[in-house]
Structures are given as C-alpha cells and as structure tokens.
Scaffold this motif. Structure first.
Motif, PDB file in Angstrom:
ATOM      1  N   PHE A  71     -27.305 -36.125  -7.025  1.00  0.00           N
ATOM      2  CA  PHE A  71     -27.040 -37.260  -7.604  1.00  0.00           C
ATOM      3  C   PHE A  71     -25.772 -36.177  -9.504  1.00  0.00           C
ATOM      4  O   PHE A  71     -24.835 -37.676  -9.096  1.00  0.00           O
ATOM      5  N   VAL A  72     -25.872 -35.274  -8.993  1.00  0.00           N
ATOM      6  CA  VAL A  72     -24.640 -34.962 -10.535  1.00  0.00           C
ATOM      7  C   VAL A  72     -23.468 -35.063 -10.238  1.00  0.00           C
ATOM      8  O   VAL A  72     -22.444 -35.865 -10.532  1.00  0.00           O
ATOM      9  N   TYR A  73     -23.315 -34.267  -9.333  1.00  0.00           N
ATOM     10  CA  TYR A  73     -22.326 -34.802  -8.166  1.00  0.00           C
ATOM     11  C   TYR A  73     -21.271 -36.348  -8.112  1.00  0.00           C
ATOM     12  O   TYR A  73     -20.308 -36.135  -8.735  1.00  0.00           O
ATOM     13  N   THR A  74     -22.051 -36.792  -7.713  1.00  0.00           N
ATOM     14  CA  THR A  74     -21.584 -38.137  -7.203  1.00  0.00           C
ATOM     15  C   THR A  74     -21.209 -38.979  -8.763  1.00  0.00           C
ATOM     16  O   THR A  74     -20.352 -39.321  -8.674  1.00  0.00           O
ATOM     17  N   VAL A  75     -22.254 -38.935  -9.575  1.00  0.00           N
ATOM     18  CA  VAL A  75     -21.903 -39.539 -11.050  1.00  0.00           C
ATOM     19  C   VAL A  75     -20.562 -38.614 -12.099  1.00  0.00           C
ATOM     20  O   VAL A  75     -20.226 -39.255 -12.371  1.00  0.00           O
ATOM     21  N   LEU A  76     -20.453 -37.420 -11.920  1.00  0.00           N
ATOM     22  CA  LEU A  76     -19.478 -36.308 -12.496  1.00  0.00           C
ATOM     23  C   LEU A  76     -18.102 -37.228 -11.730  1.00  0.00           C
ATOM     24  O   LEU A  76     -17.087 -37.154 -11.822  1.00  0.00           O
ATOM     25  N   SER A  77     -18.542 -36.930 -10.222  1.00  0.00           N
ATOM     26  CA  SER A  77     -16.566 -37.641  -9.834  1.00  0.00           C
ATOM     27  C   SER A  77     -16.258 -39.391  -9.998  1.00  0.00           C
ATOM     28  O   SER A  77     -15.528 -39.630  -9.844  1.00  0.00           O
ATOM     29  N   LEU A  78     -17.579 -40.104 -10.405  1.00  0.00           N
ATOM     30  CA  LEU A  78     -17.572 -41.010 -11.387  1.00  0.00           C
ATOM     31  C   LEU A  78     -16.076 -41.533 -12.101  1.00  0.00           C
ATOM     32  O   LEU A  78     -15.410 -41.730 -12.383  1.00  0.00           O
TER      33      LEU A  78
END
Length: 202
Positions: A61-68
């Motif tokens: 979850f954190v990785y996908t949000v940070l990538s956004l």
C-alpha cells in the motif's frame, strides 16, 4: 498509459482491500457473531506468518501510494525491458480479473470465509462454484493480482512483493489444508485428490 497505471494501481488496491477484506469481514461478522479475523497474536510460527503477511500488505500500500505522489521515484527500480504497453495492458487485465474472481469466491464461501484458521467454529467445506477448479480460489486470485501488478508496474520492488507474497500464501495454504483435513477428514481428502491446490484445468 504510464499516467493511467500510476493512478490505477493505488486506487485498485484501495478498492480491493476495502471490498475483499474490510467489506467481507463486516458482512461475515454480522452473520456469525464474531470477527472472521482469527489470526493468532502469540509468538507461534503461524502468528509470524500472519504478521509478515500484514507487513507485506502495508509495504504494498505504501509503495503504490508513494509511486503516485512521487512518480519519478520508480525509475531507479524499473525493469525497463518489461515496461511495454502490451505487458501493462495484460497486467491491468489480470488485476481486474483477479478482483472479480476473488469477489465471486468470497461470495461462494458465504459464512465459511475467514482470515486465518478458525479452531473454535467448524466451517462448511465449499466444493462448488470456483471451488470446483481451485481449492484456494481466493489465494489464487490474490496471487494473480500480484502477477498483474508486476506486469503493469515492472519494478524490482513489485517483483519481490510478488515472490514474498506468494511464498507466504503458499505457507498459509498448507496450514489451512492441515486444518481442513482435521475438520473434514476423508471428505476433504477426496476433494483434495479431485481439485488442484491453485487451479485445475480439465
């Protein structure tokens, strides 16, 4: 396509977890009168697997949000020869298919759905619907979603999330198989011989 993927992936996983974990948990809890989340909180190896699985979900979850939020950060981890529109389209397709598959499987499980192994209540052995083709259709769908995620967003981190997540799910599957064998005996053995662990192709 890249901008679409950047927005699609975090929204997908937010909806996936909201529907396939939170939503179904609330629905089942109302029917059985207790939380379907029965993962142990002791220092057993089973509890450790559950803790690692939760950690993987948080990292995902954190990785996908940070990538956004920081779109250029993924450039350092991208596997460039896989970053093709065709692979991305396949990845998005697999993720959508996985979501529909998991929702159907959870609906077919009805009150038997649990997060973990329920030693306090005997659950019904479901062998119809998608369970005719997979003994673990929900885990199969979750694995498929991670494969799709890697195709759509081919980075080293996505690859490791796929590998580690798959290993943890395979361990959990085997723990649940032992539990089902204790609960259902020969009925489960017959079912196990007939249907594959992840997918049976007739």
């Amino acid at each position: 396509m890249t901008d679409f993927i950047r927005f699609f992936i975090p929204i997908y996983f937010i909806v996936f977890f909201a529907v396939c974990f939170l939503g179904i948990s609330i629905a089942v809890a109302k029917k059985i009168g207790k939380s379907p989340n029965v993962l142990p909180k002791d220092d057993s190896s089973y509890a450790l697997v559950g803790s690692y699985f939760k950690l993987i979900l948080v990292v995902l979850f954190v990785y996908t949000v940070l990538s956004l939020v920081f779109p250029d950060s993924g450039a350092y981890f991208t596997i460039h020869f896989l970053k093709r529109p065709l692979f991305q389209c396949v990845g998005v397709g697999l993720m959508l298919l996985a979501f529909i598959w998991v929702v159907i499987a959870q609906f077919q499980m009805r009150d038997s759905w649990r997060i973990g192994i329920d030693d306090q209540m005997k659950t019904e052995l479901i062998t119809t619907g998608l369970f005719q083709y997979s003994r673990n259709p929900i885990f199969f769908g979750m694995t498929l979603s991670l494969v799709g995620f890697f195709f759509a967003f081919p980075t080293v981190i996505a690859f490791f999330l796929l590998i580690i997540g798959s290993i943890l799910m395979q361990i959990q599957i085997r723990l649940e198989e032992e539990h089902l064998l204790r609960q259902h005996g020969s009925v489960y053995l017959t079912y196990k011989k007939r249907v594959g662990r992840m997918l049976s192709l007739y």
